[in-house]
Every structure is written in C-alpha cells, then in structure tokens.
Design a protein around this motif. Sequence first.
Motif, PDB file in Angstrom:
ATOM      1  N   UNK A   9       0.844  -1.193   0.000  1.00 52.21           N
ATOM      2  CA  UNK A   9       0.000   0.000   0.000  1.00 52.21           C
ATOM      3  C   UNK A   9       0.878   1.241   0.000  1.00 52.21           C
ATOM      4  N   UNK A  10       0.456   2.227  -0.754  1.00 48.78           N
ATOM      5  CA  UNK A  10       1.232   3.461  -0.861  1.00 48.78           C
ATOM      6  C   UNK A  10       0.265   4.598  -1.135  1.00 48.78           C
ATOM      7  N   UNK A  11       0.668   5.781  -0.782  1.00 45.03           N
ATOM      8  CA  UNK A  11      -0.162   6.941  -1.076  1.00 45.03           C
ATOM      9  C   UNK A  11       0.052   7.408  -2.510  1.00 45.03           C
ATOM     10  N   UNK A  12      -0.930   8.119  -3.010  1.00 41.05           N
ATOM     11  CA  UNK A  12      -0.838   8.657  -4.361  1.00 41.05           C
ATOM     12  C   UNK A  12       0.435   9.478  -4.523  1.00 41.05           C
ATOM     13  N   UNK A  13       1.120   9.245  -5.628  1.00 42.98           N
ATOM     14  CA  UNK A  13       2.392   9.912  -5.885  1.00 42.98           C
ATOM     15  C   UNK A  13       3.596   9.133  -5.425  1.00 42.98           C
ATOM     16  N   UNK A  14       3.358   8.065  -4.687  1.00 50.92           N
ATOM     17  CA  UNK A  14       4.439   7.260  -4.171  1.00 50.92           C
ATOM     18  C   UNK A  14       4.971   6.260  -5.185  1.00 50.92           C
ATOM     19  N   UNK A  15       5.899   5.426  -4.725  1.00 49.08           N
ATOM     20  CA  UNK A  15       6.558   4.455  -5.597  1.00 49.08           C
ATOM     21  C   UNK A  15       6.587   3.081  -4.953  1.00 49.08           C
ATOM     22  N   UNK A  16       6.615   2.083  -5.788  1.00 47.02           N
ATOM     23  CA  UNK A  16       6.806   0.699  -5.371  1.00 47.02           C
ATOM     24  C   UNK A  16       7.633   0.003  -6.444  1.00 47.02           C
ATOM     25  N   UNK A  17       8.342  -1.043  -6.031  1.00 44.63           N
ATOM     26  CA  UNK A  17       9.045  -1.866  -7.002  1.00 44.63           C
ATOM     27  C   UNK A  17       8.623  -3.315  -6.823  1.00 44.63           C
ATOM     28  N   UNK A  18       8.108  -3.873  -7.886  1.00 45.31           N
ATOM     29  CA  UNK A  18       7.731  -5.273  -7.882  1.00 45.31           C
ATOM     30  C   UNK A  18       8.877  -6.111  -8.452  1.00 45.31           C
ATOM     31  N   UNK A  19       9.009  -7.313  -7.935  1.00 47.08           N
ATOM     32  CA  UNK A  19      10.014  -8.244  -8.430  1.00 47.08           C
ATOM     33  C   UNK A  19       9.355  -9.551  -8.819  1.00 47.08           C
TER      34      UNK A  19
END
Length: 118
Positions: free
Chosen positions: A11-21
């Motif tokens: 979960x992240x706020x709008x404008x944030x980043x995540x990296x999937x592997x």
Amino acid sequence: QVQLVESGGGSVQSGGSLRLSCAASGRYCMGWFRQAPGKEREGIAHIEIYGSSTYADSVKGRFTISQDNAKNTVYLQMNSLKPEDTSMYYCAAAQYIVFGGCSSYTYWGQGTPVTVSS
C-alpha cells in the motif's frame, strides 16, 4: 515447470513508488499484467529476452520494466502511482523462439496486490 515468484506489492499513497520483483526459474520473455475487480486484465509492460521493452499508455513514463539476467528476475519500478493503479499485479513468462521472438504468455505468477490511496 516454470516457476514465477512475485514480491514487492503493498500500500502506498498517491504519488508514491513501489518496485515489484518476479523471480523466474529460467530466462524468458517477461511481462507484467494487472487486473482490478470487475475489470479486464491489462498488459502493462513487457520485456524481451534481449531487453527490448514496451509499455501500455496507461503507465508509460511512470513505470519501468527491467531485468537482471544473472538472477532471472524482472522488476517493475512504479513511480507517480495513482489510485487507478490499484490492482492485483501478475508477472508472466513466455518462451523466446530464435528468429521468432516471444511466444504467448504461458506461465503466470500468483499475483501481488498494489493499493494506492488518495
């Protein structure tokens, strides 16, 4: 049997980043798809075995697909996330056919959820 193991959702706020592997049990053409409840599955990023990549318009400029051939792992860096990016994300693998390119996606991971709050 091709095995795909995804990680990195959350979960992240709008404008944030995540990296999937996505770790694969070999070297394949790889893709990332997503499917939200009640919506059709959408292919969002694809990378061929030699690194050529393509993106859906919905993520172009915000998401980047990359691969680490030594680890047989593909990544999806997701920046500037929006609430509409909320979905279950799946990686998929396709065989590479010499002089033929990538075959159809045959192997699928279990999915990892991404939730973007406004």
